[in-house]
Design an enzyme around this catalytic site. Structure first.
Site, PDB file in Angstrom:
ATOM      1  N   GLY A  55       5.953  -7.138  -3.448  1.00 37.24           N
ATOM      2  CA  GLY A  55       6.060  -8.101  -2.390  1.00 37.24           C
ATOM      3  C   GLY A  55       7.111  -8.069  -1.310  1.00 37.24           C
ATOM      4  O   GLY A  55       6.744  -8.677  -0.188  1.00 37.24           O
ATOM      5  N   ASP A 111      10.604 -11.048  -2.056  1.00 42.40           N
ATOM      6  CA  ASP A 111       9.941 -11.981  -1.200  1.00 42.40           C
ATOM      7  C   ASP A 111      10.189 -13.347  -1.565  1.00 42.40           C
ATOM      8  O   ASP A 111      10.474 -14.211  -0.526  1.00 42.40           O
ATOM      9  CB  ASP A 111       8.478 -11.461  -1.194  1.00 42.40           C
ATOM     10  CG  ASP A 111       7.884 -11.615  -2.984  1.00 42.40           C
ATOM     11  OD1 ASP A 111       8.693 -11.723  -3.765  1.00 42.40           O
ATOM     12  OD2 ASP A 111       6.671 -11.279  -3.013  1.00 42.40           O
ATOM     13  N   ASP A 114      11.220 -17.956  -7.412  1.00 45.19           N
ATOM     14  CA  ASP A 114      10.299 -19.081  -7.924  1.00 45.19           C
ATOM     15  C   ASP A 114      11.020 -19.423  -9.310  1.00 45.19           C
ATOM     16  O   ASP A 114      11.793 -20.241  -9.550  1.00 45.19           O
ATOM     17  CB  ASP A 114       9.000 -18.631  -8.184  1.00 45.19           C
ATOM     18  CG  ASP A 114       7.835 -19.453  -8.677  1.00 45.19           C
ATOM     19  OD1 ASP A 114       8.050 -20.844  -8.177  1.00 45.19           O
ATOM     20  OD2 ASP A 114       6.972 -19.172  -9.318  1.00 45.19           O
ATOM     21  N   LYS A 142      11.352 -21.429  -3.651  1.00 44.73           N
ATOM     22  CA  LYS A 142      10.740 -22.355  -4.255  1.00 44.73           C
ATOM     23  C   LYS A 142      11.787 -23.147  -5.242  1.00 44.73           C
ATOM     24  O   LYS A 142      11.575 -22.863  -6.422  1.00 44.73           O
ATOM     25  CB  LYS A 142       9.529 -22.170  -5.198  1.00 44.73           C
ATOM     26  CG  LYS A 142       8.400 -21.706  -4.273  1.00 44.73           C
ATOM     27  CD  LYS A 142       6.842 -21.783  -4.912  1.00 44.73           C
ATOM     28  CE  LYS A 142       5.969 -20.669  -4.592  1.00 44.73           C
ATOM     29  NZ  LYS A 142       5.287 -20.456  -5.535  1.00 44.73           N
ATOM     30  N   PHE A 163       1.671 -22.215  -3.884  1.00 43.44           N
ATOM     31  CA  PHE A 163       1.355 -20.974  -3.980  1.00 43.44           C
ATOM     32  C   PHE A 163       1.080 -20.323  -2.593  1.00 43.44           C
ATOM     33  O   PHE A 163       0.199 -20.681  -1.788  1.00 43.44           O
ATOM     34  CB  PHE A 163       0.294 -20.639  -4.727  1.00 43.44           C
ATOM     35  CG  PHE A 163       0.016 -18.946  -5.210  1.00 43.44           C
ATOM     36  CD1 PHE A 163       0.924 -18.519  -6.219  1.00 43.44           C
ATOM     37  CD2 PHE A 163      -0.792 -18.281  -4.650  1.00 43.44           C
ATOM     38  CE1 PHE A 163       0.924 -17.227  -6.523  1.00 43.44           C
ATOM     39  CE2 PHE A 163      -0.604 -17.014  -4.839  1.00 43.44           C
ATOM     40  CZ  PHE A 163       0.156 -16.273  -5.773  1.00 43.44           C
ATOM     41  N   VAL A 164       1.892 -19.300  -2.122  1.00 45.58           N
ATOM     42  CA  VAL A 164       1.795 -18.921  -0.843  1.00 45.58           C
ATOM     43  C   VAL A 164       1.411 -17.368  -0.660  1.00 45.58           C
ATOM     44  O   VAL A 164       1.716 -16.692  -1.662  1.00 45.58           O
ATOM     45  CB  VAL A 164       3.073 -19.071   0.077  1.00 45.58           C
ATOM     46  CG1 VAL A 164       3.312 -20.541   0.303  1.00 45.58           C
ATOM     47  CG2 VAL A 164       4.276 -18.425  -0.552  1.00 45.58           C
ATOM     48  N   ASP A 170       0.977 -11.752  -2.095  1.00 45.78           N
ATOM     49  CA  ASP A 170      -0.220 -11.733  -2.635  1.00 45.78           C
ATOM     50  C   ASP A 170      -0.885 -12.556  -3.460  1.00 45.78           C
ATOM     51  O   ASP A 170      -0.186 -13.221  -4.125  1.00 45.78           O
ATOM     52  CB  ASP A 170      -0.527 -10.262  -3.102  1.00 45.78           C
ATOM     53  CG  ASP A 170      -0.087 -10.038  -4.565  1.00 45.78           C
ATOM     54  OD1 ASP A 170       1.202 -10.752  -4.771  1.00 45.78           O
ATOM     55  OD2 ASP A 170      -0.942 -10.096  -5.624  1.00 45.78           O
ATOM     56  N   ARG A 176      -1.388  -9.563   1.488  1.00 42.02           N
ATOM     57  CA  ARG A 176      -0.125  -9.025   1.842  1.00 42.02           C
ATOM     58  C   ARG A 176       0.190  -8.861   3.346  1.00 42.02           C
ATOM     59  O   ARG A 176       1.178  -9.043   3.703  1.00 42.02           O
ATOM     60  CB  ARG A 176       0.523  -7.822   1.043  1.00 42.02           C
ATOM     61  CG  ARG A 176       0.213  -7.994  -0.525  1.00 42.02           C
ATOM     62  CD  ARG A 176       0.938  -6.803  -1.100  1.00 42.02           C
ATOM     63  NE  ARG A 176       0.828  -6.669  -2.473  1.00 42.02           N
ATOM     64  CZ  ARG A 176       1.656  -7.309  -3.427  1.00 42.02           C
ATOM     65  NH1 ARG A 176       2.553  -8.288  -3.089  1.00 42.02           N
ATOM     66  NH2 ARG A 176       1.197  -7.280  -4.966  1.00 42.02           N
TER      67      ARG A 176
HETATM   68  P1  IMP Z   1       9.884 -15.431 -10.396  1.00 40.66           P
HETATM   69  O1  IMP Z   1      10.246 -14.501 -11.255  1.00 40.66           O
HETATM   70  O2  IMP Z   1       9.286 -16.728 -11.055  1.00 40.66           O
HETATM   71  O3  IMP Z   1      11.226 -15.841  -9.720  1.00 40.66           O
HETATM   72  O4  IMP Z   1       8.916 -15.005  -9.499  1.00 40.66           O
HETATM   73  C1  IMP Z   1       9.305 -14.292  -8.554  1.00 40.66           C
HETATM   74  C2  IMP Z   1       8.031 -13.244  -8.298  1.00 40.66           C
HETATM   75  O5  IMP Z   1       6.662 -14.035  -8.439  1.00 40.66           O
HETATM   76  C3  IMP Z   1       8.104 -12.714  -6.760  1.00 40.66           C
HETATM   77  O6  IMP Z   1       8.517 -11.522  -6.701  1.00 40.66           O
HETATM   78  C4  IMP Z   1       6.596 -12.877  -6.362  1.00 40.66           C
HETATM   79  O7  IMP Z   1       5.975 -11.628  -6.673  1.00 40.66           O
HETATM   80  C5  IMP Z   1       5.683 -13.830  -7.292  1.00 40.66           C
HETATM   81  N1  IMP Z   1       5.708 -15.002  -6.915  1.00 40.66           N
HETATM   82  C6  IMP Z   1       6.210 -16.161  -6.835  1.00 40.66           C
HETATM   83  N2  IMP Z   1       5.637 -17.320  -6.098  1.00 40.66           N
HETATM   84  C7  IMP Z   1       4.597 -16.719  -5.283  1.00 40.66           C
HETATM   85  C8  IMP Z   1       3.733 -17.264  -4.501  1.00 40.66           C
HETATM   86  O8  IMP Z   1       3.502 -18.398  -3.984  1.00 40.66           O
HETATM   87  N3  IMP Z   1       2.910 -16.351  -3.989  1.00 40.66           N
HETATM   88  C9  IMP Z   1       2.738 -15.102  -4.386  1.00 40.66           C
HETATM   89  N4  IMP Z   1       3.579 -14.596  -5.274  1.00 40.66           N
HETATM   90  C10 IMP Z   1       4.525 -15.298  -5.955  1.00 40.66           C
HETATM   91 MG    MG Z   2       7.321  -9.765  -6.867  1.00 39.07          MG
END
Ligand code: IMP
Ligand code: MG
Length: 192
Positions: A55, A111, A114, A142, A163-164, A170, A176
């Site tokens: 990402g 990227d 979350d 987020k 979700f973006v 992606d 992407r």
């Molecule tokens: P986390 O581990 O939940 O903080 O998520 C981070 C990873 O989830 C990022 O590196 C992204 O690859 C993926 N991700 C989280 N939200 C989105 C979204 O809205 N669109 C696409 N990929 C996302």
């Molecule tokens: Mg990722």
């Protein structure tokens, strides 16, 4: 070209401006780190940028070209949203971390932040190698979705819990290459 895109959240002009500003913040911090160490920005092998693949690739490609310093890239792949998932399935490394991070100044870039699991996992593993400094940056945050407390030093934009795709992000491997940060049509996104 992309009939599945519903609306744009962040335009490429906004992205470009923000990337430049973030690069300025990073350069300022790295120069201060090197000065503290008694090094200059021309010293070899001191700065390692670690993009979390896949990402972060577009974001990092833009950002590193705004960093006029000697640095190296050390990729790491983390998987948390396999296939059509739109919520985190828990972060796990899909590739080895670089192994020579001791005493280096590290910037981890992703990227989007979350749940926080991805960055928390990577941070823990890098700290085991005792870097001289470790900072983290993301294009998007987020904030409302955090399940793990993790501090990031650089944030491009805070966005709502949607979700973006685009600018490296992606859905099921696609979009992407879409140059702006966008939301897909609701009927394409599995309900969470
Ligand atoms: P986390 O581990 O939940 O903080 O998520 C981070 C990873 O989830 C990022 O590196 C992204 O690859 C993926 N991700 C989280 N939200 C989105 C979204 O809205 N669109 C696409 N990929 C996302
Ligand atoms: Mg990722």
């Amino acid at each position: 070209m992309f009939p599945e895109i519903d609306r744009i959240l962040v335009t490429r002009e906004q992205i470009a401006q923000r990337v430049q500003a973030m690069a300025g913040e990073i350069v300022r911090d790295l120069k201060a780190d090197l000065a503290k160490d008694g090094h200059t920005e021309l010293d070899e092998d001191r700065i390692v940028i670690i993009p979390i693949m896949t990402g972060a690739m577009i974001f990092v490609a833009d950002l590193v070209r705004e960093l006029p310093m000697k640095l190296s890239l050390g990729l790491v792949a983390v998987s948390s949203y396999p296939g059509e998932s739109v919520t985190s399935k828990g972060a796990h490394l899909a590739s080895e971390l670089p192994e020579d991070l001791e005493g280096k100044h590290i910037i981890v870039l992703d990227d989007i932040l979350d749940s926080g699991q991805t960055l928390a996992t990577v941070k823990g593993l890098i700290e085991e190698q005792h870097p001289a400094s470790l900072r983290m940056g993301v294009m998007l945050d987020k904030k409302t979705n955090r399940t793990v407390d993790v501090h990031v030093d650089y944030v491009g934009f805070e966005i709502p819990d949607e979700f973006v795709v685009g600018y490296g992000l992606d859905f099921n491997g696609y979009y992407r290459n879409y140059p702006e940060i966008a939301v897909l049509k609701p009927d394409l996104i599995p309900s969470r």
